[in-house]
Design a protein around this motif. Structure first.
Motif, PDB file in Angstrom:
ATOM      1  N   VAL A  51       0.826  -1.210   0.000  1.00  0.00           N
ATOM      2  CA  VAL A  51       0.000   0.000   0.000  1.00  0.00           C
ATOM      3  C   VAL A  51       0.859   1.258   0.000  1.00  0.00           C
ATOM      4  O   VAL A  51       1.862   1.341   0.705  1.00  0.00           O
ATOM      5  CB  VAL A  51      -0.934   0.014   1.236  1.00  0.00           C
ATOM      6  N   SER A  52       0.450   2.229  -0.796  1.00  0.00           N
ATOM      7  CA  SER A  52       1.031   3.569  -0.771  1.00  0.00           C
ATOM      8  C   SER A  52      -0.059   4.540  -0.314  1.00  0.00           C
ATOM      9  O   SER A  52      -1.245   4.183  -0.277  1.00  0.00           O
ATOM     10  CB  SER A  52       1.541   3.972  -2.154  1.00  0.00           C
ATOM     11  N   ASP A  53       0.341   5.754   0.032  1.00  0.00           N
ATOM     12  CA  ASP A  53      -0.667   6.735   0.431  1.00  0.00           C
ATOM     13  C   ASP A  53      -0.256   8.123  -0.022  1.00  0.00           C
ATOM     14  O   ASP A  53       0.920   8.397  -0.282  1.00  0.00           O
ATOM     15  CB  ASP A  53      -0.902   6.714   1.943  1.00  0.00           C
ATOM     16  N   THR A  54      -1.264   8.987  -0.124  1.00  0.00           N
ATOM     17  CA  THR A  54      -1.020  10.370  -0.499  1.00  0.00           C
ATOM     18  C   THR A  54      -1.954  11.274   0.290  1.00  0.00           C
ATOM     19  O   THR A  54      -3.126  10.945   0.489  1.00  0.00           O
ATOM     20  CB  THR A  54      -1.223  10.576  -2.019  1.00  0.00           C
ATOM     21  N   SER A  55      -1.421  12.388   0.770  1.00  0.00           N
ATOM     22  CA  SER A  55      -2.226  13.335   1.544  1.00  0.00           C
ATOM     23  C   SER A  55      -2.959  14.299   0.624  1.00  0.00           C
ATOM     24  O   SER A  55      -2.429  14.707  -0.413  1.00  0.00           O
ATOM     25  CB  SER A  55      -1.334  14.125   2.511  1.00  0.00           C
ATOM     26  N   VAL A  56      -4.160  14.675   1.025  1.00  0.00           N
ATOM     27  CA  VAL A  56      -4.967  15.626   0.267  1.00  0.00           C
ATOM     28  C   VAL A  56      -5.263  16.818   1.174  1.00  0.00           C
ATOM     29  O   VAL A  56      -5.959  16.682   2.186  1.00  0.00           O
ATOM     30  CB  VAL A  56      -6.284  14.981  -0.215  1.00  0.00           C
ATOM     31  N   SER A  57      -4.737  17.967   0.826  1.00  0.00           N
ATOM     32  CA  SER A  57      -4.916  19.160   1.645  1.00  0.00           C
ATOM     33  C   SER A  57      -6.350  19.670   1.574  1.00  0.00           C
ATOM     34  O   SER A  57      -6.991  19.628   0.518  1.00  0.00           O
ATOM     35  CB  SER A  57      -3.968  20.264   1.181  1.00  0.00           C
TER      36      SER A  57
END
Length: 288
Positions: A51-57
């Motif tokens: 799993v990878s992840d990305t932040s959403v402002s």
């Protein structure tokens, strides 16, 4: 000549039987992801996908408060179904963050969100869940990994009430899971989305007798639905890693977002009371 015609007819019937056998269709399910499940695999802290992840402002979106997207790293299996998860009253994304990597590692794109304010009511949280789904499928950096026709919603407490609101508003959703949900509306006969209602026997904030149980009982009798009451649990049990919540959430999402009947075995026949399950009700066999 007649013998030749009879043989040809028999062969045609044989072939037709092979082509239309239930197993052939199940094996060709285009949404099936990952290896055949076992109790161990769905109870594990991590599933088969890295799993990878990305932040959403929050500054980059409208209609909700931003969050974190967790997704399978590999693109070898094509697109995935997706689920957005809302926290509860006065809570932040961190309170439901454990579900992100746990569900994503089983083959979903998962978006755990913050709400516009921590005191937003369930109807607002429902709209925010849908806004987050629209962002995920239309504008996010991982939109190419998501099958926009295979979507679900989850939420804790008022976020769970919001999940019911979202399902009522958007009947095309494939799955809804309110976790110890809270809502002043107790009746949901309009919902057409397969719904797993999760309550807790020791909940004093949203007692099952006035929340989860009437939510479940008000859902249409013809709907694929289930009621899981956690044993020796509280309103805040969904805020920390919990094997029972994960196991049945994964099974529900797989069964109805992915149409993956390999997970039917964990839902039907109905699970029996145990050290972690106070009660389980449901409609079996499932039809969707």
């Amino acid at each position: 000549m007649k013998r030749h015609l009879a043989a040809a007819a028999a062969a045609a019937v044989c072939c037709l039987t092979v082509l239309t056998a239930p197993g052939a269709q199940a094996a060709d399910n285009p949404y099936e992801r990952g290896p055949a499940p076992t109790n161990s695999s769905i109870e594990a802290v991590r599933g088969p996908y890295a799993v990878s992840d990305t932040s959403v402002s929050s500054l980059a979106v409208t209609g909700f408060g931003g969050g974190t997207i967790y997704y399978p790293t590999s693109t070898a299996d094509g697109t995935f179904g997706a689920v957005v998860i809302s926290p509860g009253f006065t809570a932040y994304e961190s309170s439901i963050a454990w579900l992100g990597p746990r569900l994503a590692s089983q083959g979903f794109v998962v978006f755990t969100i913050d709400t516009l304010t921590t005191v937003d009511q369930p109807d607002s949280r429902g709209r925010q869940l849908l806004a987050a789904l629209d962002y995920l499928t239309q504008r996010s950096s991982v939109r190419g990994r998501v099958d926009g026709t295979r979507l679900g919603v989850m939420g804790h407490s008022m976020g769970g009430g919001g999940a019911l609101e979202a399902a009522k508003t958007r009947p095309s959703l494939q799955a809804a899971i309110p976790l110890t949900g809270w809502n002043t509306d107790k009746s949901w006969p309009e919902i057409k989305t397969p719904t797993l209602v999760v309550g807790a026997d020791g909940d004093t904030v949203a007692p099952v007798a006035s929340h989860s149980e009437p939510f479940y009982e008000s859902l249409p009798r013809t709907l694929d639905k289930a009621y899981l009451e956690l044993n020796n649990a509280s309103h805040f049990t969904p805020n920390t890693s919990d094997t029972t919540i994960a196991k049945y959430s994964i099974s529900w999402l797989k069964r109805f977002i992915d149409n993956d009947t390999r997970y039917e075995q964990f839902l039907c026949p109905l699970p029996r009371p145990s050290l972690s399950i106070e009660e389980y009700r449901g409609t079996c066999p499932h039809t969707s």
